[in-house]
Design a protein around this motif. Structure first.
Motif, PDB file in Angstrom:
ATOM      1  N   ASP A  89       0.765  -1.258   0.083  1.00 20.88           N
ATOM      2  CA  ASP A  89       0.234   0.044   0.126  1.00 20.88           C
ATOM      3  C   ASP A  89       0.760   1.364  -0.193  1.00 20.88           C
ATOM      4  OD1 ASP A  89      -2.259  -1.526  -0.017  1.00 20.88           O
ATOM      5  OD2 ASP A  89      -2.752  -1.471   2.162  1.00 20.88           O
ATOM      6  N   ALA A  90       1.865   1.231   0.624  1.00 21.61           N
ATOM      7  CA  ALA A  90       2.776   2.296   0.666  1.00 21.61           C
ATOM      8  C   ALA A  90       3.453   2.616  -0.726  1.00 21.61           C
ATOM      9  CB  ALA A  90       4.133   2.295   1.736  1.00 21.61           C
ATOM     10  N   MET A  91       3.758   1.544  -1.356  1.00 18.63           N
ATOM     11  CA  MET A  91       4.670   1.777  -2.436  1.00 18.63           C
ATOM     12  C   MET A  91       3.445   2.331  -3.486  1.00 18.63           C
ATOM     13  SD  MET A  91       7.341  -1.303  -3.012  1.00 18.63           S
ATOM     14  CE  MET A  91       8.056  -0.585  -4.583  1.00 18.63           C
ATOM     15  N   ASN A  92       2.369   1.905  -3.328  1.00 16.16           N
ATOM     16  CA  ASN A  92       1.321   2.566  -4.396  1.00 16.16           C
ATOM     17  C   ASN A  92       0.793   3.814  -4.032  1.00 16.16           C
ATOM     18  OD1 ASN A  92       0.662   0.161  -6.080  1.00 16.16           O
ATOM     19  ND2 ASN A  92      -0.455  -0.795  -4.547  1.00 16.16           N
ATOM     20  N   GLN A  93       0.900   4.197  -2.648  1.00 18.62           N
ATOM     21  CA  GLN A  93       0.494   5.695  -2.370  1.00 18.62           C
ATOM     22  C   GLN A  93       1.656   6.373  -2.949  1.00 18.62           C
ATOM     23  OE1 GLN A  93      -1.334   6.285   1.533  1.00 18.62           O
ATOM     24  NE2 GLN A  93       0.426   8.260   1.890  1.00 18.62           N
ATOM     25  N   PHE A  94       2.824   6.137  -2.694  1.00 21.19           N
ATOM     26  CA  PHE A  94       3.895   7.036  -3.130  1.00 21.19           C
ATOM     27  C   PHE A  94       4.410   6.819  -4.499  1.00 21.19           C
ATOM     28  CE2 PHE A  94       3.999   7.294   1.488  1.00 21.19           C
ATOM     29  CZ  PHE A  94       4.560   8.556   1.607  1.00 21.19           C
ATOM     30  N   ASN A  95       3.960   5.885  -5.212  1.00 23.78           N
ATOM     31  CA  ASN A  95       4.378   5.673  -6.664  1.00 23.78           C
ATOM     32  C   ASN A  95       5.671   5.291  -6.879  1.00 23.78           C
ATOM     33  OD1 ASN A  95       1.666   6.056  -7.771  1.00 23.78           O
ATOM     34  ND2 ASN A  95       1.904   8.398  -7.293  1.00 23.78           N
ATOM     35  N   PHE A  96       6.150   4.671  -5.927  1.00 26.25           N
ATOM     36  CA  PHE A  96       7.715   4.047  -5.963  1.00 26.25           C
ATOM     37  C   PHE A  96       7.791   3.096  -7.032  1.00 26.25           C
ATOM     38  CE2 PHE A  96       8.169   5.288  -1.323  1.00 26.25           C
ATOM     39  CZ  PHE A  96       8.492   6.555  -1.666  1.00 26.25           C
ATOM     40  N   ASP A  97       8.936   3.330  -7.853  1.00 19.45           N
ATOM     41  CA  ASP A  97       9.174   2.077  -8.697  1.00 19.45           C
ATOM     42  C   ASP A  97      10.333   1.287  -8.208  1.00 19.45           C
ATOM     43  OD1 ASP A  97       8.016   3.242 -11.248  1.00 19.45           O
ATOM     44  OD2 ASP A  97       9.576   4.838 -10.923  1.00 19.45           O
ATOM     45  N   ALA A  98      11.181   1.798  -7.288  1.00 16.85           N
ATOM     46  CA  ALA A  98      11.925   0.678  -6.261  1.00 16.85           C
ATOM     47  C   ALA A  98      12.037   1.242  -5.046  1.00 16.85           C
ATOM     48  CB  ALA A  98      13.414   0.287  -7.217  1.00 16.85           C
ATOM     49  N   VAL A  99      12.543   0.462  -4.282  1.00 16.52           N
ATOM     50  CA  VAL A  99      12.689   0.997  -2.660  1.00 16.52           C
ATOM     51  C   VAL A  99      13.999   0.203  -2.094  1.00 16.52           C
ATOM     52  CG1 VAL A  99      10.287   1.401  -2.119  1.00 16.52           C
ATOM     53  CG2 VAL A  99      11.136  -0.819  -1.717  1.00 16.52           C
ATOM     54  N   ILE A 100      14.589   0.931  -1.174  1.00 17.87           N
ATOM     55  CA  ILE A 100      15.456   0.513  -0.248  1.00 17.87           C
ATOM     56  C   ILE A 100      14.713  -0.044   1.049  1.00 17.87           C
ATOM     57  CG2 ILE A 100      17.496   0.888   1.017  1.00 17.87           C
ATOM     58  CD1 ILE A 100      18.228   3.070  -1.114  1.00 17.87           C
ATOM     59  N   GLN A 101      14.879  -1.040   1.361  1.00 19.16           N
ATOM     60  CA  GLN A 101      14.184  -1.300   2.426  1.00 19.16           C
ATOM     61  C   GLN A 101      15.032  -1.770   3.669  1.00 19.16           C
ATOM     62  OE1 GLN A 101      13.506  -5.075   4.648  1.00 19.16           O
ATOM     63  NE2 GLN A 101      12.721  -3.202   5.784  1.00 19.16           N
ATOM     64  N   ILE A 102      14.796  -0.842   5.014  1.00 16.94           N
ATOM     65  CA  ILE A 102      15.895  -0.584   5.970  1.00 16.94           C
ATOM     66  C   ILE A 102      15.056  -1.028   7.486  1.00 16.94           C
ATOM     67  CG2 ILE A 102      17.099   0.972   7.382  1.00 16.94           C
ATOM     68  CD1 ILE A 102      16.752   2.960   4.833  1.00 16.94           C
ATOM     69  N   ASP A 103      15.403  -2.172   7.895  1.00 18.78           N
ATOM     70  CA  ASP A 103      14.566  -2.460   9.175  1.00 18.78           C
ATOM     71  C   ASP A 103      14.930  -1.324  10.287  1.00 18.78           C
ATOM     72  OD1 ASP A 103      13.930  -5.087   8.076  1.00 18.78           O
ATOM     73  OD2 ASP A 103      15.448  -5.885   8.923  1.00 18.78           O
ATOM     74  N   GLY A 104      13.426  -1.199  10.942  1.00 11.03           N
ATOM     75  CA  GLY A 104      13.664  -0.071  11.744  1.00 11.03           C
ATOM     76  C   GLY A 104      14.473  -0.446  13.116  1.00 11.03           C
ATOM     77  N   ASP A 105      14.705  -1.615  13.544  1.00 10.41           N
ATOM     78  CA  ASP A 105      15.749  -1.914  14.526  1.00 10.41           C
ATOM     79  C   ASP A 105      17.108  -1.543  14.367  1.00 10.41           C
ATOM     80  OD1 ASP A 105      13.148  -2.722  16.040  1.00 10.41           O
ATOM     81  OD2 ASP A 105      13.379  -4.817  15.450  1.00 10.41           O
ATOM     82  N   ASP A 106      17.727  -1.467  13.107  1.00 12.87           N
ATOM     83  CA  ASP A 106      18.941  -1.562  12.507  1.00 12.87           C
ATOM     84  C   ASP A 106      19.366  -0.046  12.740  1.00 12.87           C
ATOM     85  OD1 ASP A 106      18.478  -4.175  12.425  1.00 12.87           O
ATOM     86  OD2 ASP A 106      18.819  -4.387  10.247  1.00 12.87           O
ATOM     87  N   VAL A 107      19.715   0.318  13.848  1.00 11.52           N
ATOM     88  CA  VAL A 107      19.848   1.843  13.903  1.00 11.52           C
ATOM     89  C   VAL A 107      21.216   2.180  13.372  1.00 11.52           C
ATOM     90  CG1 VAL A 107      20.248   3.560  15.741  1.00 11.52           C
ATOM     91  CG2 VAL A 107      18.773   1.609  16.360  1.00 11.52           C
TER      92      VAL A 107
END
Length: 273
Positions: A89-107
């Motif tokens: 849903d986030a990729m559709n809302q922001f119209n991203f073609d590609a993303v870097i996925q970062i885990d929120g715990d990985d400070v």
């Protein structure tokens, strides 16, 4: 560089089972999540407004939303336990073609590997996802395409997937996957635990940031490893948690999907993967 719209997706929620509200705990005068955002903001592929913290619609995450927006990043609020749907849903809302996925715990997720995974992904149109291996736990990130997200969304079955969601991309055969290795011996997995789940982890991060952090700068993985080598008492604070971390992951990641022939299958978990 590229005419594709590139973003970052960072899943975070404050109602953690183990360390409550860890993302907004203070280190060196600002919330943990802001230190992580600093690293994403340094990526050559990311504008601040395209760094998206993906959280839930629960009121318990309202404070996180305020912190993130005030710091200049964006927020998407979606499903609590279904990370795949939240990302889709986030990729559709922001119209991203590609993303870097970062885990929120990985400070201390490393900006270099954010950029390396995205660079590799963009260099080969046949790739769906690029990940890293043999880095210290908590350093690696992943990059994947909207096409990969669509494939996973079409085939996944387990909706309670907040643990192990990335395995739908990497362990099902649905996506073409490439793995990058450390670019320096000083980056290789040295047994350090650099992910935030427990108070012992927080103590490690607090010590690292107190020693290395300077406002406006992002210290490197080499600097982290040098510090931990010089201060083994810090590195040893949380090492006993690693076995339990992987056992918990195997226990919780009971994930099912449909293969390309429509057969339901379970993702097989091996040790430390």
């Amino acid at each position: 560089m590229t005419n594709k719209k590139i973003g970052a997706l960072i899943p975070i929620r404050l109602k953690s089972e183990r360390l409550l509200s860890k993302a907004i705990k203070d280190i060196c005068g600002k919330p943990v999540v802001c230190h992580l955002l600093d690293r994403a903001f340094k990526s050559e592929y990311l504008d601040k407004e395209n760094v998206v913290v993906c959280t839930t619609e629960e009121s318990s995450d309202d404070e996180l939303v305020e912190v993130v927006k005030n710091y200049g990043a964006s927020v998407f609020r979606g499903s609590t336990d279904d990370i795949i749907k939240r990302f889709y849903d986030a990729m559709n809302q922001f119209n991203f073609d590609a993303v870097i996925q970062i885990d929120g715990d990985d400070v201390t997720a490393d900006t270099l590997y954010m950029d390396l995974t995205m660079k590799k992904l963009l260099s080969d149109n046949s790739l769906d996802i690029v990940t890293c291996d043999n880095l210290p736990l908590g350093i690696a990130t992943k990059s994947f395409t909207k096409s990969a997200m669509d494939k996973v969304y079409e085939h996944y079955k387990t909706v309670n997937n907040d643990t192990g969601f990335i395995y739908f991309f990497t362990k099902t055969g649905l996506c073409k996957h490439e793995i990058l290795q450390p670019v320096s011996e000083r980056h290789s997995d040295n047994g350090a635990r650099l992910t935030l789940d427990y108070d012992e982890d927080f103590q490690v991060f607090n010590a690292i940031f107190e020693a290395l952090y300077e406002e406006g700068e992002v210290f490197t993985l080499t600097e982290i490893n040098d510090f931990l080598e010089a201060h083994p008492q810090v590195k040893n604070l949380n090492l006993s948690l690693n076995d339990g971390y992987w056992e918990r992951t195997k226990e919780k990641a009971q994930l099912y999907y449909l293969d390309n022939e429509g057969n339901q299958k379970k993702i097989i978990m091996l040790d430390h993967n």
